[in-house]
Write an enzyme that holds these catalytic residues in place. Structure first.
Site: not given
Lengths: 489, 396
Positions: B83, B340
């Site tokens: 991430c 995301h």
């Protein structure tokens, strides 16, 4: 004299009330319930659960295993030995003999007879006999109502026995009563009355009669009579025909677990041994393409046997499948929506082999320098960076406590949500990231005591990936509360 | 260690519209963001001397960047750090500029998730390569972070229903901010009741506690700080670019408490030291943090030293991290409103910091910002990758 050093019986957590099945098909009343293996169990994992219990109970007396015999009609693989898989999960030595007894409902008692031969061949020999089955009746069939899932284990040897095997008789008989060809998914049968009268009753009675004649025992000399039953009632007729009082018949557990196939005779035997006293004489008889019968004499070691009430705990620790559809989905008999995510990576044979210590044997590593326990095993210590210096820790028998967890009802395919992802701290040190199975959502809480259980993680193109999960510890305390709940119901 | 403080400046940034971009492929997202950045920096494609592409699922080698942009024969590298992938691309480009290896570098982050048909992201295998981790049962992200919430509430004696209400306030705040960010995926304010009554994804995390699945790309163009004013009067200077990667100790050793991320603590410590920050709550003007789940943002407040351990609840209730508060966090709505797209998120956060520091954040603009922070967190409790980057609008 050879005999049983230890025994255990494992009944899976789930039960299906027979009324749930008959109700789904709009049929009449049905008596009792059957044990249903969880969706993540198969014959191997049932057997490993029984084997773990048996070895734990025998830990103080077992001297050294020379063999593991696995009896079943429902091997996970057609070509690949279940006993060798079980030996790995049970973390048994590589130099013992492993053997599958299969193809017949009598495979368990055949394995027992084989184990007796093995122990006769060497005074120190001990053999773990595991019998497990999860036979499937076609939806809507009588067999579907009857068949249940369970596994049992007997540790057989010459020393420190709790019940000695005095004599046995065997008979083979080719009757087309129950069968399953390579193409059959479900067990098939001829009209039951033919199989019961010509096959079961005659062959069973004949074999037992031969055994009684051989030993000179009269029916009154036998304390408990354990006769495998295909249907929960035909054993009574066999007993009567032989001159036994039906009161002598041991509980077949047909109404609590079902006809558990290869495991059935041992299951009834385990239940009988839980109630036996020193000096009791038991008759054990099983059927399938013939019959096997044994006379056992219980001795005083029974009183000190550690595993004596484990079956009771398994019987009391249960959860009912509330719908027939859930049962069908457990057995993969209804198609369900697949998750919209990439397929899992297929099991890789070299990886499974290389990681066998952590994956199958459930070994952890304890750093020889700082004592940190690692699972899965690491090469570099997470605490002190010590390299390649770990003492093997066997974790399969360890209990642990939930450090934290999360209940997933939606993301992970599971016919009985939630999937409980959890972090478990083991009581003697070490931490595991794992999944809980056999969950009662009401009991989930940080601090819950759990124990290790060997399960099928997933199957991919016919290859089964096994591994370890945790389940709430099956304890005496839990037994009591479950029992009270049952009483209240 | 001299660090990169004030050696590298951002002279242009771009950010695609985030959302379910059925109309745009990976290439389109890249082009949309990169050409905005070219225009913002007032440069030509040929001025780019090196490039880094950050993507987890949407690229295969650096050619995934050179082909759509027709960048020819310059050094380009694809990077991946879960991430924190977008932040990693920026960090790599910044290091190259700071080292003098190039005078203009392009950092691109992109992720095109909505072409996959996936519901959420696939569960991450906890160890090693995907194929080599047969012993592990992969954990999807929501249960991983729900485990954090359950332990956090237990650890601090917070009634779980009360705790759920606390984290819901973070969702409400971020949706309020995101409503003012034109490029956000979700433009809708929500009430506390809506957040609390939303379907449960993984208790205690409801729908509004989880970030969405979106497509997006974000881009930065970097030059040596000494040359920044040649390109624009309001460049933004990098003050720190820290990454801390755990070795999954928390999943093995029992001393990990599941109420913090050690990786966050370490990355923040490195970044504050590099940037010369002593009291972050006083010195930072805004922060963009990794609110993949609301509980994550709550723990980040503590991990990054903005409030004492166990006291995030009272800071949230006091409104410290709202747009009007002492340290506005996720002024653009965060992952909650942008979703995301893994490779893009870190650079999208810097895009917001960049705009705020230049006073171009429109209705979201905070008063006289000086220093902004971005934070990404990959992985799950016990095994994480944390990035903390700091940027400012003045040298020194």
């Amino acid at each position: 004299m050879p005999g049983i050093i230890a025994y255990s019986a494992y009944i899976p957590y789930y039960r299906l009330n027979r009324e749930t099945i008959s109700g789904a098909w709009s049929r009449g009343r049905a008596r009792g319930e059957k044990a249903v293996a969880s969706w993540d169990e198969d014959t191997l994992t049932l057997g490993v659960s029984a084997g773990l219990d048996c070895l734990a109970a025998a830990a103080a007396v077992a001297e050294g295993l020379s063999g593991l015999y696995f009896a079943t009609t429902t091997s996970p693989y057609k070509e690949k030995q279940t006993a060798a898989l079980a030996a790995g999960a049970l973390d048994l030595p590589a130099d013992i003999r492993t053997c599958d007894f299969t193809g017949s409902l009598r495979s368990a008692t055949q394995a027992l007879a084989g184990a007796l031969d093995t122990t006769a061949a060497g005074p120190g020999n001990e053999v773990l006999v595991i019998a497990g089955d999860m036979r499937q009746g076609a939806p809507g069939s009588t067999l579907e109502l009857q068949l249940g899932d369970a596994a049992c284990a007997l540790l057989v040897g010459n020393n420190e026995t709790l019940a000695d095997i005095e004599a046995s008789s065997h008979r083979n008989a080719d009757i087309l009563d129950y069968w399953r060809s390579g193409e059959d998914r479900f067990v098939r049968s001829w009209e039951e009355r033919f199989g019961t009268s010509i096959g079961y009753s005659q062959v069973m009675a004949g074999t037992i009669k031969t055994l009684l004649a051989k030993t000179g025992y009269q029916p009154a000399d036998i304390t408990q009579v354990i006769i495998y039953t295909p249907d929960g009632r035909s054993q009574v007729e066999v007993a009567r025909r032989l001159g036994f009082d039906p009161a002598q018949l041991a509980d077949t557990l047909f109404d609590t677990a079902g006809n558990t196939g290869s495991a059935a005779a041992f299951l009834s035997l385990a239940n009988a041994l839980d109630r036996a006293r020193p000096g009791d004489r038991l008759l054990l008889a099983s059927y399938g393409d013939g019959a096997d019968a044994f006379i056992l004499k219980v001795n005083e070691n029974i009183n000190a046997f550690l595993g004596r009430h484990r079956l009771k705990a398994h019987l009391a620790t249960k959860r009912y499948l509330d719908t027939y559809e859930k049962y069908l989905s457990f057995r993969d008999l209804i198609p369900v929506e697949a998750p919209r995510l990439p397929d899992p990576f297929p099991p890789s044979a070299p990886v499974l082999w290389r990681e066998r210590e952590g994956l199958v044997y459930l070994h952890g590593g304890k750093c020889t320098r700082c004592g940190t326990i690692h699972y899965p095993p690491q090469r570099i210590c997470a605490n002190c960076q010590n390299k390649d210096s770990f003492e093997t820790m066997k974790l399969a028998g360890k209990k642990g406590r939930l450090f934290t967890y999360a209940s997933d009802y939606t993301l992970t395919p599971n016919p009985d949500p939630p999937t409980v992802y959890c972090c478990v701290d083991l009581v003697d040190g070490g931490r595991m990231q794992t999944v809980m199975t056999d969950v009662d959502p009401q009991k989930l809480a940080i601090g819950l005591e759990v124990e290790m259980t060997f399960r099928k993680i997933f199957s991919y193109k016919g290859v089964h990936r096994y591994g370890w999960k945790v389940r709430p510890a099956v304890t005496a305390e839990q037994t009591e509360t479950e029992g009270q709940k049952q009483a209240a119901v | 260690m001299r660090g990169i403080k004030d050696q590298v400046a951002i002279i242009g940034m771009g950010c695609s519209k985030f959302g379910e971009r059925w109309d745009a492929g990976v290439d389109d997202l890249i082009i949309e963001a990169v050409y905005e950045a070219y225009a913002d920096a007032n440069i030509e494609p040929k001025d780019i001397q090196a490039a880094w592409l950050g993507t987890v699922f949407s690229g295969f080698t650096a050619i995934s960047l050179t082909r759509p942009l027709q960048l020819s024969y310059i050094p380009v590298t694809q990077v991946e750090n879960l991430c924190a992938t977008g932040a990693e691309a920026l960090r790599a480009a910044a290091y190259a500029v700071a080292a003098g290896a190039c005078d203009m570098a392009l950092a691109v982050g992109v992720e095109k998730l909505k072409d996959t048909g996936w519901t959420g992201l696939p569960a991450a295998p906890l160890g090693g390569s995907q194929i080599g981790s047969a012993g592990e049962i992969p954990v999807p992200a929501p249960p991983g972070f729900a485990s954090l919430a359950n332990r956090y509430f237990h650890h601090y004696g917070i009634d779980p229903r009360e705790g759920k209400k606390t984290i819901a306030q973070i969702a409400v705040k971020n949706h309020r901010n995101g409503n003012l960010a034109p490029k956000a995926h979700f433009h809708r304010e929500i009430t506390l009741e809506e957040a609390l009554n939303a379907p449960v994804v993984c208790w205690p995390l409801g729908l509004y506690d989880c970030c969405g699945v979106s497509d997006g790309a974000a881009v930065a163009i970097l030059v040596p700080a000494s040359k920044a004013k040649d390109y624009r009067r309001d460049p933004i200077y990098l003050k720190a670019a820290a990454i801390s990667v755990g070795s999954r100790q928390g999943l093995i050793t029992s001393d990990y408490d599941y109420v913090h991320f050690e990786e966050n603590v370490r990355a923040a410590r490195m970044a504050y030291q590099e940037a010369g920050i002593i009291v972050p709550l006083e010195e930072l003007s805004i922060a963009e943090v990794h609110d993949c789940f609301t509980i994550t943002e709550m723990v980040i407040y503590e991990d990054l030293g903005w409030c004492p351990r166990g006291q995030a609840k009272s800071y949230i209730e006091d409104g410290v991290f709202t747009r009007e508060g002492k340290l506005p966090v996720n002024t653009d709505g965060g992952l909650k409103c942008f979703g995301h797209p893994l490779g893009a998120s870190g650079l999208r956060m810097m895009y917001e910091v960049y705009q705020q520091l230049q006073g171009k954040a429109g209705a979201r603009q905070v008063q006289n910002p000086r220093l902004g922070l971005t934070h990404n967190l990959g992985g799950s409790p016990g095994m994480a990758i944390s990035s903390v980057q700091v940027a400012g609008n003045e040298l020194g």
